[in-house]
Design an enzyme around this catalytic site. Sequence first.
Site, short mmCIF file in Angstrom:
data_model
loop_
_atom_site.label_atom_id
_atom_site.label_comp_id
_atom_site.label_asym_id
_atom_site.label_seq_id
_atom_site.Cartn_x
_atom_site.Cartn_y
_atom_site.Cartn_z
N SER A 30 0.90 -1.28 -0.05
CA SER A 30 -0.05 0.04 0.07
C SER A 30 0.76 1.33 0.15
CB SER A 30 -0.86 -0.05 1.29
OG SER A 30 -2.02 0.68 1.19
N PRO A 31 0.54 2.47 -0.75
CA PRO A 31 1.30 3.46 -0.78
C PRO A 31 1.51 4.14 0.77
CG PRO A 31 -0.98 4.07 -1.59
CD PRO A 31 -0.92 2.66 -1.50
N GLY B 88 -0.27 -2.57 4.26
CA GLY B 88 0.64 -1.19 4.73
C GLY B 88 1.30 -1.44 5.83
N ARG B 89 0.91 -1.31 6.89
CA ARG B 89 1.58 -1.45 8.27
C ARG B 89 2.51 -2.82 8.49
NH1 ARG B 89 -3.26 1.49 11.43
NH2 ARG B 89 -4.12 0.12 9.85
N ARG C 30 -7.34 5.48 -6.53
CA ARG C 30 -7.54 5.38 -5.07
C ARG C 30 -8.73 6.52 -4.73
NH1 ARG C 30 -4.04 3.96 0.56
NH2 ARG C 30 -4.17 2.03 -0.50
N TYR D 122 -7.71 15.07 -0.38
CA TYR D 122 -6.69 15.74 -1.38
C TYR D 122 -7.88 16.34 -2.49
CZ TYR D 122 -3.20 13.19 1.52
OH TYR D 122 -2.60 12.71 2.47
#
Length: 344
Positions: free
Chosen positions: A22-23, A310-311, A218, A173
């Site tokens: 994941s980004p 991700g994490r 996304r 964003y």
Amino acid sequence: MTRLFTPIQLRGVTARNRIMMSPMSQARADEQGVAQMWHAVHYGSRAVGGVGLLLMEDTAISEAGRLNQHSLGMYDDAHVAALRHIVEFCRGQGACVGAQLGHAGPKAWSKTEGQGPLRPVSPSGRLFAEGWVLPSVLTVEEIASVLDQWRAAARRAVAASYDFVEVHAGHGYLINAFLSPLTNARDDAYGRDRTRLLFESVAAVREVIPLEMPVFVRLSVEDLVPGGWTLADTQRLAGRLREAGVDALDLSWGGIGPTQGPLTLEERRNATRRVREAARLPVVAVGLVESAQGAEAILGEGTADIVAIGRLLLRNPYWALDAAEALAGDLPLAVTSPYGIGAR
Ligand SMILES: Cc1cc2nc3c(=O)[nH]c(=O)nc-3n(C[C@H](O)[C@H](O)[C@H](O)COP(=O)(O)O)c2cc1C
């Protein structure tokens, strides 16, 4: 063969498995937005660690779109060489490498007074939160410049030899701020159709990249704020994105305001499945995975086609190799031993 380790093809690109890094913004570029040794080691180790798709962090299409003074940039030709080096190394390890292109809009670096070189921009000048800088309202001419920035950034992503690109349209964003009724009160064409900037941005990217290169988007499936963007809105959008030449939807949540409502894992899973049904496109499940078995179940039950990690990958660069062992008892070594010692 497990579902997680079944390859997936999108346009001209085939990923060796359905695990996508994941980004995750690293905030470790230099002040000009150039990638550093950190990025080479960080992404290189996850590629060696076996991920199928490696989606690099949010990379700004313009200086005004940077999240902070150490965000990666794709707004200058000087950004290309260092990125290309990293992308080629990662591809050499078997990963398909993606650039997440983004513009932070009202959440850009100048968010608090005295920070950042440029005033943040937005659809309608709505303050993100107490203590932040009031963003300016983009004129139609300025929007046309932003679209040029999408084009130029996508061209640079091709020059840097990325396998795919993602348009970041979530997390509050710029594009998300245009989508949401909470932040877009314009009375022009970009307000009457709040999805217009998203479609124009996707078209700008598609226009300049090769046909065989996949485009991901996304989205924040829901704002999770009363009066905001909803699951039904995402469902309506999903099929239209397929028609616009998008190849996969990467489904995240929230970010439009400083606080948001709760969301259980079950609700995320159900919503992801419903968007997948509406889109008839491959979908990336985000924030749902806690184990290799969990990832396999998400694919098996038809919730998604790819899982973003991700994490877990921040903690363990070799998570994909461990997942192969957990699911198939197969422990491939990242490095072949010159002493003939194979996998355990
Ligand atoms: C340190 C960090 C940085 C992140 N940066 C980005 C980013 O650049 N772009 C993005 O779309 N999401 C970003 N995210 C969100 C992650 O991509 C992911 O959606 C989220 O962490 C949930 O997945 P997980 O539960 O597997 O960690 C970031 C998350 C973390 C923890």
